[in-house]
Enzyme design. Structure first.
Site, PDB file in Angstrom:
ATOM      1  N   SER A 259       0.836  -1.199   0.000  1.00 25.24           N
ATOM      2  CA  SER A 259       0.000   0.000   0.000  1.00 25.24           C
ATOM      3  C   SER A 259       0.874   1.254   0.000  1.00 25.24           C
ATOM      4  CB  SER A 259      -0.934  -0.005   1.212  1.00 25.24           C
ATOM      5  OG  SER A 259      -0.210  -0.180   2.402  1.00 25.24           O
TER       6      SER A 259
ATOM      7  N   GLU B  26       6.067  -4.491  14.363  1.00 26.62           N
ATOM      8  CA  GLU B  26       6.756  -3.335  14.959  1.00 26.62           C
ATOM      9  C   GLU B  26       6.840  -3.627  16.451  1.00 26.62           C
ATOM     10  OE1 GLU B  26       4.449   0.273  14.364  1.00 26.62           O
ATOM     11  OE2 GLU B  26       4.711   0.228  12.188  1.00 26.62           O
TER      12      GLU B  26
ATOM     13  N   ASP C 274      -2.374  -2.752  17.554  1.00 26.34           N
ATOM     14  CA  ASP C 274      -2.735  -3.578  18.698  1.00 26.34           C
ATOM     15  C   ASP C 274      -4.032  -3.076  19.342  1.00 26.34           C
ATOM     16  OD1 ASP C 274      -2.482  -5.608  20.506  1.00 26.34           O
ATOM     17  OD2 ASP C 274      -0.584  -4.927  21.360  1.00 26.34           O
TER      18      ASP C 274
ATOM     19  N   GLU D  94      -2.341  -1.589   9.581  1.00 21.62           N
ATOM     20  CA  GLU D  94      -3.240  -0.852  10.476  1.00 21.62           C
ATOM     21  C   GLU D  94      -4.464  -0.288   9.762  1.00 21.62           C
ATOM     22  OE1 GLU D  94      -0.962   2.005  12.778  1.00 21.62           O
ATOM     23  OE2 GLU D  94       0.155   0.403  13.773  1.00 21.62           O
TER      24      GLU D  94
END
Ligand SMILES: *[C@@H]1O[C@H](CO)[C@@H](O)[C@H](O)[C@H]1NC(C)=O
Ligand SMILES: *[C@@H]1O[C@H](CO)[C@@H](O)[C@H](O)[C@H]1NC(C)=O
Ligand SMILES: *[C@@H]1O[C@H](CO)[C@@H](O)[C@H](O)[C@H]1NC(C)=O
Ligand SMILES: *[C@@H]1O[C@H](CO)[C@@H](O)[C@H](O)[C@H]1NC(C)=O
Ligand SMILES: *[C@@H]1O[C@H](CO)[C@@H](O)[C@H](O)[C@H]1NC(C)=O
Ligand SMILES: *[C@@H]1O[C@H](CO)[C@@H](O)[C@H](O)[C@H]1NC(C)=O
Ligand SMILES: *[C@@H]1O[C@H](CO)[C@@H](O)[C@H](O)[C@H]1NC(C)=O
Ligand SMILES: *[C@@H]1O[C@H](CO)[C@@H](O)[C@H](O)[C@H]1NC(C)=O
Ligand SMILES: *[C@@H]1O[C@H](CO)[C@@H](O)[C@H](O)[C@H]1NC(C)=O
Ligand SMILES: *[C@@H]1O[C@H](CO)[C@@H](O)[C@H](O)[C@H]1NC(C)=O
Length: 554
Positions: free
Chosen positions: A123, A268, A206, A166
């Site tokens: 992306s 990450e 998260d 995300e």
């Protein structure tokens, strides 16, 4: 007793040592990763992406970066950084934003020779990613992904391609998961068709709710243990361990992923609260019991990256780009990574094959249907576009910011005429996808402009849209947009193996259709609300939308 083979084996070992460690094919067995020689593979790496520049603009309400630097396109910069990456003892980097038009040979080959794999996000910022607020999986995104895959396919050190980072960032946009899963399905099918064994990944923010998302992205909607709609590699952007924490900070997270079916890693990690990071989580992450659940992780971030949650860089680069200065974070991570010695277990044979369970039922943590969006169809959308009676013909190539405004305007005019925008809308919760909803937003716009034009008896002024529309002289007389859709998109819910867009570099027998060329239907659209959701404890994760690829504003 001493076999003549010994010196040869030794020579081979020495050769390997002198060229750095050559990369091997890494593949998935069960829920783990393995090298071609059968040893277990752990991702031990860093994020390698300079932070993009955020341009303050009303069309950029979330302050996403408007520019990005492709970290794998400048051989000089990679050569500058390579010794430092090697000091860190890493075997992987993650690049968040790459440009398929550029040459990546120098960086990719240098990394490969140093035994460093790459995890490539497909992306791009602003309009190159599934938009969490108005999710869609459309030809322009599929073509972007395929163009990038084609450019990177020739390298032996691509470990994974991420189909999103995300995208889903809270329980109010889990509907977007249906589109991410469709992206994983089509990316997997395309990779298979070109003989690539690169893994398909997703990197998640998260939160308490993410287990449902993880299970959904790795499940089989057909209930027949098929991996065809599954990701291969689940990435969790995790910042739970701050300073010298205790291993128990991971207990809940470990428990939640204890029985997960596919390989998982921290895409990450590295909480920056409280100054230089000791990176003491490394020892915990790479040993049992965590190594039974996770396959390593990526420290965030090699390059400086700042946010409200702190300064995440391990190095600084001089203003002229020539020199690297390492910081305490770098030294500490180097120490920790040097000491890592993860277990070589379970064995590949006992890991078995991966199972793909049935999908979780929709619930408040996951409003995503098991009926996935169709495969975007370049040829069908191009057919439709050419037949439409009123076409979007913008004055500017900078269409991202106007398409959303015009779609809203056209839909509201059409609504007043008794029409609807259902054909261009998709709903990942109900699993109902309009037949034009996988086309490029510019085609969707032309479609609703045509419907409005036709609903007003083809009044010339109905196709103006402030100078953005042109009546199509080539439309067969009397052909309606709806009839054109029925004819061009005869099987609008089809899933199939996509082919490379025409005009892209790769040989693509049988490919047809045009590559998507315009913006998205969202930016700046009315009814596009900011979500000021406060996120206790996980606020740091928000930081990463400052990075090039963490962007979901389409
Ligand atoms: C990598 O390994 C997988 C699984 O063993 C295999 O299917 C694939 O063909 C291999 N790829 C290459 C490039 O050797
Ligand atoms: C990719 O690089 C080309 C060549 O420099 C440039 O024209 C293009 O704008 C870049 N694409 C993106 C999305 O930045
Ligand atoms: C965390 O997990 C470890 C190992 O499973 C266990 O020994 C410890 O008691 C747990 N700690 C907490 C606070 O739950
Ligand atoms: C490549 O990186 C070097 C070192 O930072 C820099 O001097 C050079 O301008 C960069 N080249 C391009 C084309 O950006
Ligand atoms: C980079 O430079 C900034 C500003 O001087 C400084 O605050 C930061 O600590 C430096 N980072 C590293 C890793 O040295
Ligand atoms: C695109 O248009 C928007 C809105 O008019 C403007 O703010 C932005 O700077 C333009 N971008 C480019 C690259 O011209
Ligand atoms: C993003 O928008 C620009 C024009 O503003 C366009 O050139 C580009 O193709 C778009 N990218 C995608 C993936 O739609
Ligand atoms: C999508 O479908 C669900 C379930 O039918 C419904 O509750 C929701 O309002 C729909 N969303 C939109 C944007 O129409
Ligand atoms: C096209 O539409 C945009 C957005 O509504 C508007 O600002 C612009 O004036 C229109 N006309 C032209 C020629 O771009
Ligand atoms: C999710 O993304 C939106 C922008 O699309 C942002 O406003 C919001 O703060 C983000 N939420 C979290 C928890 O990061």
């Amino acid at each position: 007793m001493h076999s003549w083979r010994t010196p040869a084996a030794l020579a081979a070992l020495l050769a390997l040592a002198s060229t750095g460690s050559a990369v091997q094919n890494v593949s998935r067995s069960g829920r783990y990763l393995y090298n071609a020689d059968g040893s277990r593979f752990f991702i031990k790496g860093v994020a390698y992406q300079p932070q993009g520049e955020v341009i303050v603009d009303p069309n950029n309400p979330f302050g996403e970066p408007s520019t990005f630097i492709d970290p794998l396109a400048n051989g000089t910069a990679c050569a500058r950084d390579l010794p430092f990456l090697q000091q860190l003892q890493i075997n992987a980097i993650r690049a968040y934003s790459v440009n398929a038009s550029l040459d990546h040979d120098d960086c990719m080959n240098a990394l490969s020779n140093a035994g460093i794999y790459t995890i490539i996000d497909l992306s791009l910022p602003v309009n190159g990613s599934i938009n969490r607020d108005q999710p869609a999986w459309t030809t322009n995104l599929l073509d972007l992904y395929i163009d990038t895959i084609n450019v990177f396919n020739k390298y032996n050190n691509v470990l994974a391609f991420n189909v999103g980072n995300e995208v889903i960032n809270g329980t109010d946009n889990t509907v977007a998961a249906a589109f991410v899963k469709a992206a994983a399905r089509d990316t997997r099918a395309y990779l298979n068709s070109i003989g690539s064994s690169a893994l398909v990944g997703y990197a998640a923010i998260d939160g308490d709710w993410i287990v449902d998302l993880a299970e959904y992205l790795s499940c089989d909607p057909s209930g027949s243990n098929s991996g065809s709609t599954s990701i291969d590699l689940w990435g969790l952007n995790n910042y739970e361990w701050c300073g010298n924490a205790d291993p128990s900070v991971y207990n809940a997270t470990n428990q939640r992923f204890q029985n997960y079916n596919i390989p998982a890693y921290f895409s990450e990690f590295g909480c920056a609260i409280g100054g230089p990071r000791p990176w003491t989580e490394v020892g915990t992450l790479f040993t049992s019991p965590m190594s039974d659940i996770w396959s390593g992780g990526l420290g965030f971030s090699y390059f400086p990256a700042s946010s409200a949650a702190g300064q995440f860089g391990m190095v600084n680069i001089s203003a002229d780009g020539s020199t690297v200065t390492t910081g305490q974070d770098f030294d500490n991570l180097k120490t920790q990574y040097t000491e890592v010695s993860p277990p070589n277990s379970p064995s590949q044979s006992s890991a078995g094959s991966t199972s793909f369970p049935s999908c979780p039922a929709e619930n408040t943590n996951l409003l995503a249907s098991t009926t996935l969006p169709p495969t975007p169809n370049d040829a069908a959308c191009a057919c439709l576009e050419s037949a439409l009676s009123c076409q979007f013909t913008p004055d500017t190539s900078n269409t991202t910011s106007i398409i959303g405004v015009l779609i809203n305007e056209a839909c509201s005019l059409l609504g007043a005429q008794g029409g609807s925008c259902d054909d261009i809308s998709g709903n990942g919760t109900s699993g109902v996808y309009g037949r034009v909803s996988a086309c490029d937003p510019s085609v969707e716009l032309s479609y609703v402009m045509s419907e409005y034009y036709e609903a007003t008896n083809r009044l010339a002024t109905s196709c103006s849209f402030g100078g953005n529309g042109t009546v199509n002289a080539n439309t067969p007389s009397g052909l309606s947009a709806s009839a054109a859709a029925s004819s061009c998109l005869a099987n609008p819910s089809a899933t199939f193996t996509p082919s490379a867009p025409s005009g892209s570099g790769a040989a693509a027998p049988g490919s047809s259709g045009s590559s998507g060329s315009s913006g998205s239907k969202d930016n700046g659209a009315a009814g596009f609300a900011l979500n000021p959701q406060a996120w206790l404890g996980l606020a740091v994760s928000c930081a990463f939308s400052l990075l090039g690829g963490a962007l979901v504003l389409a």
